[in-house]
Design an enzyme around this catalytic site. Structure first.
Site, PDB file in Angstrom:
ATOM      1  N   ASP A   1       0.814  -1.207   0.000  1.00  0.00           N
ATOM      2  CA  ASP A   1       0.000   0.000   0.000  1.00  0.00           C
ATOM      3  C   ASP A   1       0.853   1.265   0.000  1.00  0.00           C
ATOM      4  O   ASP A   1       0.317   2.369  -0.089  1.00  0.00           O
ATOM      5  CB  ASP A   1      -0.951   0.000   1.208  1.00  0.00           C
ATOM      6  CG  ASP A   1      -2.114   0.967   1.035  1.00  0.00           C
ATOM      7  OD1 ASP A   1      -2.611   1.092  -0.093  1.00  0.00           O
ATOM      8  OD2 ASP A   1      -2.531   1.600   2.031  1.00  0.00           O
TER       9      ASP A   1
ATOM     10  N   SER B   1      -6.991   5.202  -0.369  1.00  0.00           N
ATOM     11  CA  SER B   1      -7.210   3.888  -0.973  1.00  0.00           C
ATOM     12  C   SER B   1      -8.695   3.554  -0.888  1.00  0.00           C
ATOM     13  O   SER B   1      -9.304   3.663   0.181  1.00  0.00           O
ATOM     14  CB  SER B   1      -6.401   2.818  -0.241  1.00  0.00           C
ATOM     15  OG  SER B   1      -5.024   3.122  -0.251  1.00  0.00           O
TER      16      SER B   1
ATOM     17  N   GLN C   1      -5.177  -1.721  -7.282  1.00  0.00           N
ATOM     18  CA  GLN C   1      -5.850  -0.809  -6.364  1.00  0.00           C
ATOM     19  C   GLN C   1      -6.494   0.334  -7.144  1.00  0.00           C
ATOM     20  O   GLN C   1      -5.940   0.797  -8.140  1.00  0.00           O
ATOM     21  CB  GLN C   1      -4.870  -0.215  -5.345  1.00  0.00           C
ATOM     22  CG  GLN C   1      -5.527   0.716  -4.321  1.00  0.00           C
ATOM     23  CD  GLN C   1      -4.531   1.335  -3.353  1.00  0.00           C
ATOM     24  OE1 GLN C   1      -4.173   2.498  -3.497  1.00  0.00           O
ATOM     25  NE2 GLN C   1      -4.095   0.574  -2.365  1.00  0.00           N
TER      26      GLN C   1
END
Length: 287
Positions: free
Chosen positions: A205, A229, A279
């Site tokens: 991430d 996110s 993502q």
């Protein structure tokens, strides 16, 4: 956090009962909980309900609300299925009575089958020839924007070395790509596969949304863009060790409607494809 041991202490949850766990949070420089931490903690909870030695092969998650650094996060695990070859778990994260995150994870028994992978890029500089975030702070800290300098000053258990350095004083649009070497700090011997996968998920991430900003870097930056996110998916292919630098190779095929989509592959330095990541994130211009 300064070493892998510090990180593991955050990722390993306190057990409440067989299907419920509590987690603490550590800041990575943001006023809210880091998404990678929630992803990895949720996987820790899911893995601790697996009793048939099956191995995590994929996960899909949605971030519903920002997490607070001031309160613990409770993870509840539902056993969706234990089939002949696959086991599926659903994890729901709660904080202060609100559901902030959901994740589904699938585990697979050990099987033999066909094997192939794409190749890692060959035209990249090696990590020894690149500056780390720590090096950038030491060499250029007095010239960095205040917010970026504060971000680099946070102690982390991971060292990052990006291939492409962006000069914040001379902003210009860049291709929608990013290649980053990374390495854990501290002793990484004797880590089991589940722990390595959780750490890798935590790291995944970091950096990933930068590629969505690169094509707009002449006008967009972290100070005038709201980012978060929205979802995160990951597929785990092969066992690996954290004993050397690894490469996160990222691209952003599209950005539109205040959302940016990214996907990436994680390789060992020797070129073994370990995992793939996808993502979508919020990249909303602040008006």
């Amino acid at each position: 956090m300064t070493t892998v041991d510090d990180l593991i202490n955050v990722l390993v949850l306190e057990k409440i009962n067989d299907h419920e766990f509590n987690g603490i949070s550590k800041s990575v420089g943001s006023p809210i909980v880091f998404g990678g931490q929630v992803l990895a903690q949720a996987l820790n909870a899911a893995c601790r309900t697996i009793t048939n030695n099956r191995v995590l092969h994929s996960m899909h998650a949605y971030f519903l609300e920002a997490g607070s650094l001031s309160y613990p996060i409770t993870y509840q695990v539902s056993i969706v299925r234990d089939g002949g070859s696959f086991s599926v778990r659903r994890v729901t994260a709660h904080q202060k009575g609100n559901t902030i995150f959901i994740l589904s994870a699938s585990f697979h028994k050990n099987e033999e089958g066909y094997n192939h992978q794409i190749e890692m890029k060959t035209n990249l500089k090696q990590p020894e020839d690149l500056l780390s975030w720590t090096d950038i702070l030491h060499q250029f800290g007095d010239f960095l924007p205040k917010s970026l300098k504060a971000f680099f000053e946070i102690d982390r258990p991971i060292e990052f070395k990006p291939q492409q350095l962006i000069n914040p004083l001379e902003p210009k649009d860049l291709p929608p790509y990013l290649d980053v070497w990374f390495k854990l700090k501290g002793n990484t011997n004797n880590l089991d596969l589940a722990t390595k996968q959780q750490i890798l998920t935590y790291i995944s991430d970091y950096n990933i949304l930068i590629s969505t900003m690169n094509p707009h870097a002449s006008k967009a930056h972290w100070g005038n863009t709201q980012t978060a996110s929205l979802d995160h998916s990951m597929w785990y292919f092969r066992d690996f060790e954290f004993d050397d630098w690894m490469l996160f190779s990222i691209e952003s095929p599209s950005a539109s409607k205040a959302r940016g989509f990214t996907r990436g592959n994680i390789f060992t330095r020797a070129g073994k494809l370990v995992a793939s990541v996808a993502q979508e994130g919020l990249i909303r211009p602040i008006k």
